[in-house]
Enzyme design. Structure first.
Site, mmCIF file in Angstrom:
data_model
loop_
_atom_site.group_PDB
_atom_site.id
_atom_site.type_symbol
_atom_site.label_atom_id
_atom_site.label_comp_id
_atom_site.label_asym_id
_atom_site.label_seq_id
_atom_site.Cartn_x
_atom_site.Cartn_y
_atom_site.Cartn_z
ATOM 1 N N TYR A 284 63.958 11.362 39.744
ATOM 2 C CA TYR A 284 63.137 12.083 38.948
ATOM 3 C C TYR A 284 61.536 12.383 39.479
ATOM 4 C CZ TYR A 284 61.413 14.130 34.694
ATOM 5 O OH TYR A 284 60.592 14.840 33.800
ATOM 6 N N GLU A 291 58.565 19.696 43.084
ATOM 7 C CA GLU A 291 58.081 20.823 42.561
ATOM 8 C C GLU A 291 56.448 20.887 42.468
ATOM 9 O OE1 GLU A 291 59.114 20.418 38.503
ATOM 10 O OE2 GLU A 291 61.225 19.758 38.955
#
Length: 360
Positions: A284, A291
């Site tokens: 994660y 991103e």
């Protein structure tokens, strides 16, 4: 090593016998029950230090063959069920009580108190059944579970297709597969991420117990990356960061969705549960970093193309570049990482605490 006898305390109920063996840090436990005779042997720290301790008890009446025992740092607790639920005048067949045996006053009840306790338990059980019978069962429970099962199945198949496609292309083309990831998998990723909006709606409808805000943060964040950064900028679609973003997303989801899918039908695979609550810990944060790299790489492109720029009055300038909005979004992205990471970690702790209580 000298074999000694530990101090043993006992108490009874109509249906059970409780034994507490004063032996700390017990190991090599050997507890056998044959006919009416209980034999105990273990190594540990007792009244005379670290030694091997043993004892034998022949019960007054017949007992069931199964034994429940639990060893702690301070003692060994043993529970034996009577063959017939009745009160015993004494514990052992021999009338003279063994020297190592004493009443456990923490659990001790006389026959009348035990009958009152048993009656109270029966009344509690009846009240519980009465309350449960009054609670209306959800007539749409099966429909809800079927809907959630199908949703998670569809998402699992979609992300599995993306993961397998990217893995196969990586083995065949090597690093060249980094640069055409968007063109080969974007349609399926569009579909999966549009479907993911349902995960924001489900908590609002009470279909799932997960929080609304963690789901909204994750879905909105991914959709900004997919539709705004990758979808609207052709220059971003050929960059290698697309590969890492898509691969990290799909790796997480191919374990998350089947876990929820099996939960709908009351099934659990221990390995899948462990992967669901463990693999996101490294993946994660890596996904958020990927991103963030994509956002940073898009900033000069938005400045150059003026795409999504906000018009301003002539005295203030021509327009406000969308890149400033993305810079604020970068800060919010890492704030969302903290909120979601904390939420997922709490889920993980609750999960394993509940499993630990079930085992105990």
């Amino acid at each position: 090593m000298q074999v000694l006898t530990p101090q043993v305390y006992w108490a009874q109920r109509h249906g059970e016998i409780y034994l507490r063996v004063e032996l700390s840090d017990a190991k090599n436990l050997d507890i056998n029950l044959e006919d009416k005779t209980l034999q105990f042997r273990a190594q540990g720290h007792g009244a005379k230090g670290d030694n091997e301790y043993m004892f034998s008890l022949e019960f007054l009446e017949a007992v069931r063959p199964e034994i429940n025992h639990k060893s702690t740092q301070r003692q060994v607790d043993i529970k034996v069920r009577k063959q017939e639920e009745r009160w015993w005048d004494r514990l052992t067949l021999q009338e003279k009580k063994p020297l190592f045996l004493a009443p456990d006053f923490d659990r001790w009840l006389d026959e009348s108190d035990a009958e009152m306790e048993l009656q109270a338990k029966e009344e509690e059980k009846i009240n519980k059944i009465t309350v449960e019978s009054r609670v209306r069962k959800d007539p749409y429970l099966g429909l809800k579970k079927g809907y959630l099962f199908m949703y998670n199945l569809v998402q699992f198949l979609g992300f599995s297709w993306i993961f397998v496609n990217m893995t196969v292309r990586l083995f065949i083309l090597g690093q060249d597969s980094f640069y055409d990831t968007f063109h080969t998998t974007a349609d399926m990723m569009y579909f999966c991420q549009m479907m993911a909006v349902i995960e924001v709606v489900n908590p609002l409808l009470g279909l799932v117990k997960t929080g609304f805000f963690p789901a909204m943060i994750q879905v909105a964040g991914r959709n900004v990356i997919l539709f705004v950064i990758f979808g609207s900028l052709e220059d971003m679609q050929n960059k290698s960061v697309v590969f890492f973003v898509f691969y990290l997303w799909s790796t997480i989801e191919i374990f998350r969705y089947p876990f929820y899918m099996l939960a709908c039908i009351g099934t659990e695979w221990k390995l899948l549960t462990w992967m669901r609550y463990s693999i996101w810990i490294p993946l994660y944060p890596l996904g958020v970093i990927a991103e963030a790299v994509a956002v940073i790489q898009s900033l000069p492109i938005f400045d150059e193309t003026r795409l999504f720029s906000i018009p301003l009055p002539a005295m203030l300038g021509h327009s406000l570049s969308f890149s400033y909005t993305l810079q604020i979004y970068l800060v919010l992205m890492f704030l969302g990482l903290f909120i979601n990471f904390r939420h997922l970690y709490k889920q993980r702790r609750r999960r394993y605490r509940s499993r630990k209580r079930k085992v105990q």
